[in-house]
Scaffold this active site. Structure first.
Site, PDB file in Angstrom:
ATOM      1  N   GLY A  64     -16.397 -22.712 -44.577  1.00 39.54           N
ATOM      2  CA  GLY A  64     -15.326 -23.588 -44.081  1.00 39.54           C
ATOM      3  C   GLY A  64     -15.802 -25.026 -43.969  1.00 39.54           C
ATOM      4  N   GLY A  65     -16.674 -25.425 -44.886  1.00 38.88           N
ATOM      5  CA  GLY A  65     -17.387 -26.692 -44.778  1.00 38.88           C
ATOM      6  C   GLY A  65     -16.530 -27.943 -44.879  1.00 38.88           C
ATOM      7  N   GLY A  67     -13.671 -28.400 -43.349  1.00 39.35           N
ATOM      8  CA  GLY A  67     -12.834 -28.564 -42.158  1.00 39.35           C
ATOM      9  C   GLY A  67     -13.290 -29.768 -41.351  1.00 39.35           C
ATOM     10  CD  GLN A  68     -11.989 -31.915 -35.655  1.00 38.92           C
ATOM     11  OE1 GLN A  68     -11.658 -30.794 -35.238  1.00 38.92           O
ATOM     12  NE2 GLN A  68     -11.819 -32.997 -34.921  1.00 38.92           N
ATOM     13  CG  LEU A  69     -16.158 -29.508 -36.161  1.00 36.59           C
ATOM     14  CD1 LEU A  69     -16.394 -28.432 -35.136  1.00 36.59           C
ATOM     15  CD2 LEU A  69     -16.347 -30.895 -35.556  1.00 36.59           C
ATOM     16  CG  ASP A  90     -13.700 -25.241 -47.638  1.00 36.45           C
ATOM     17  OD1 ASP A  90     -13.800 -25.754 -46.506  1.00 36.45           O
ATOM     18  OD2 ASP A  90     -12.668 -24.617 -48.014  1.00 36.45           O
ATOM     19  CE1 TYR A 197      -8.419 -22.255 -31.569  1.00 33.65           C
ATOM     20  CE2 TYR A 197      -9.362 -21.411 -33.598  1.00 33.65           C
ATOM     21  CZ  TYR A 197      -9.413 -22.267 -32.512  1.00 33.65           C
ATOM     22  OH  TYR A 197     -10.468 -23.146 -32.395  1.00 33.65           O
ATOM     23  CB  ILE A 227     -14.050 -31.407 -31.851  1.00 39.94           C
ATOM     24  CG1 ILE A 227     -14.656 -30.134 -31.244  1.00 39.94           C
ATOM     25  CG2 ILE A 227     -15.149 -32.331 -32.396  1.00 39.94           C
ATOM     26  CD1 ILE A 227     -15.509 -30.358 -29.995  1.00 39.94           C
TER      27      ILE A 227
HETATM   28  C1  VAH Z   1      -7.230 -26.555 -31.709  1.00 41.20           C
HETATM   29  N1  VAH Z   1      -8.870 -28.313 -32.084  1.00 41.20           N
HETATM   30  O1  VAH Z   1      -6.579 -27.409 -31.112  1.00 41.20           O
HETATM   31  C2  VAH Z   1      -8.698 -26.873 -31.989  1.00 41.20           C
HETATM   32  C3  VAH Z   1      -9.540 -26.391 -30.862  1.00 41.20           C
HETATM   33  C4  VAH Z   1      -9.868 -26.534 -28.473  1.00 41.20           C
HETATM   34  C5  VAH Z   1      -8.864 -26.487 -29.512  1.00 41.20           C
HETATM   35  O2  VAH Z   1     -10.012 -25.127 -31.091  1.00 41.20           O
HETATM   36  O3  VAH Z   1      -6.770 -25.489 -32.081  1.00 41.20           O
END
Ligand code: VAH
Length: 375
Positions: A64-65, A67-69, A90, A197, A227
């Site tokens: 998942g490279g 993505g945001q992080l 990815d 999630y 984040i």
């Molecule tokens: C989200 N940015 O909003 C992510 C995170 C803490 C929330 O996991 O789903």
């Protein structure tokens, strides 16, 4: 009989070359039996020429490279362990600045055989598993979130256990729910999240800890706050507003927020998040009293964030157009996390509070020459 010999032996019995016919626990490892693996593509051979010097250095794979992080983590790890020791992966094509910054591979976490091939061909020893659909994206496509966040996790856990990898998988404040203590939420408490999630991340925590106790898998996990990243976009989360406010404030002086003004949530600047991730992976196993830790930095609401922005941009205006789905998710999450265990066990401490965050983000978006995120 060596495990590989056993594998071959049983694979013959299961009909090598056919779809997996049988899976069984063998010698305490969750080893599935497969047919012959697909021929190695020439692209994979390119890294064998790399000199993976430094026997003590990990060989890292990040899923998942894009993505945001992932890119920020790869930059941090490459500075520490060497460019060719960190493979970013990815299912999407990387932009030039990512593709030419170090090894990049196609990896679909739903393709178990391919994951094994990548781990073996590149002698991976550390795996950071970032592939996941976040809160809002997951609610918009529950079947896909369940596949990626759960089936993908199964594949990663089995590969990590089979090849004795050190495995990091992030969890989140989203792993708590409306019946969890909210202010603060401790490491151990009721977790009944109301998003796919959150449910998949509670499952991640429990399965990772099961594999640790059952198979000795070196599983490590941090519950991330929202984040805030400067040079990467979040991927469909409830906390994304706190990233988008900065470029909007610079470009137009205005921002329309999709959460209510008082929605207070735990947040963290990306540099603190990535450093915490490396620190917990680096920590001696004997220092870890747990496998899943809360980490906390700051908590703020949209109105508190706007007040801090106004100190730099007096003309800035925030408006509110609340998204009821996102607001319901935010209302079910904690306002702060108790991270005393992380601070005690492996010396965690954050560097960025709200003033530093806002200054850093406005400088990044306001600077004429956008500098790469310095980790
Ligand atoms: C989200 N940015 O909003 C992510 C995170 C803490 C929330 O996991 O789903």
């Amino acid at each position: 009989m060596q495990i590989i010999g056993m594998l071959r032996h049983v694979a013959m019995a299961c009909g090598a070359g056919q779809r997996p016919l049988c899976s069984r626990w063998t010698s305490g490892l969750p080893v599935r039996f497969l047919g012959t693996s697909s021929p190695q593509s020439p692209a994979d051979a390119s890294f064998h020429s790399a000199s993976f010097s430094g026997a003590d250095r990990p060989q890292v794979l990040i899923t998942g490279g894009l993505g945001q992080l992932g890119v920020g983590l790869a930059n941090l790890l490459r500075k520490r362990f060497g460019k060719d020791n960190v493979i970013l992966s990815d299912i999407r094509k990387p932009p030039d600045h990512v593709f030419y910054s170090g090894p990049f591979l196609y990896a679909d976490v739903l393709d178990y055989k391919r994951l094994r091939e990548i781990v073996v061909n590149n002698r991976i020893t550390w795996l950071f598993h970032y592939s996941a659909l976040l809160s809002a994206a997951g609610e918009a496509n529950v079947p896909l979130a369940r596949a990626v966040n759960v089936t993908g996790l199964h594949n990663v856990l089995d590969v990590a256990a089979e090849y004795h990898l050190r495995l990091f998988v992030p969890s989140t404040i989203g792993a708590f729910g409306p019946t969890s203590p909210r202010n603060p939420a401790p490491d151990l408490c009721t977790q009944r999240p109301r998003t796919i999630y959150g449910v998949s991340k509670v499952y991640t925590e429990l399965m990772g800890e099961y594999y640790y106790h059952r198979y000795g898998l070196d599983f490590r996990c941090l519950r991330y706050p929202g984040i805030i990243s400067a040079d990467s976009q979040p991927g469909g989360g409830t906390t994304d507003y706190a990233v988008q406010i900065f470029p909007d404030a610079i470009r137009s002086g205005k921002f329309e927020c999709n959460l209510k003004a008082s929605a207070r949530l735990p947040m963290m600047y990306v540099q603190d998040c990535l450093r915490a991730t490396l620190e917990v992976m680096d920590a001696p196993a004997e220092s870890l009293s747990m496998r899943t830790y809360n980490i906390n930095a700051m908590s703020f609401s949209p109105e508190e964030l706007a007040q801090e922005v106004l100190k730099h941009l007096p003309e800035f205006q925030i408006s509110y157009n609340v998204d009821p789905v996102l607001q319901a998710i935010a209302d079910s999450w904690p306002m702060t996390l108790d991270d005393s265990s992380a601070r005690k066990d492996w010396g965690w401490k954050h560097d960025f509070d709200l003033p530093e965050l806002v200054t850093t983000m406005l400088n990044f978006h306001g600077s004429d020459t956008r500098v790469a995120q310095a980790n």
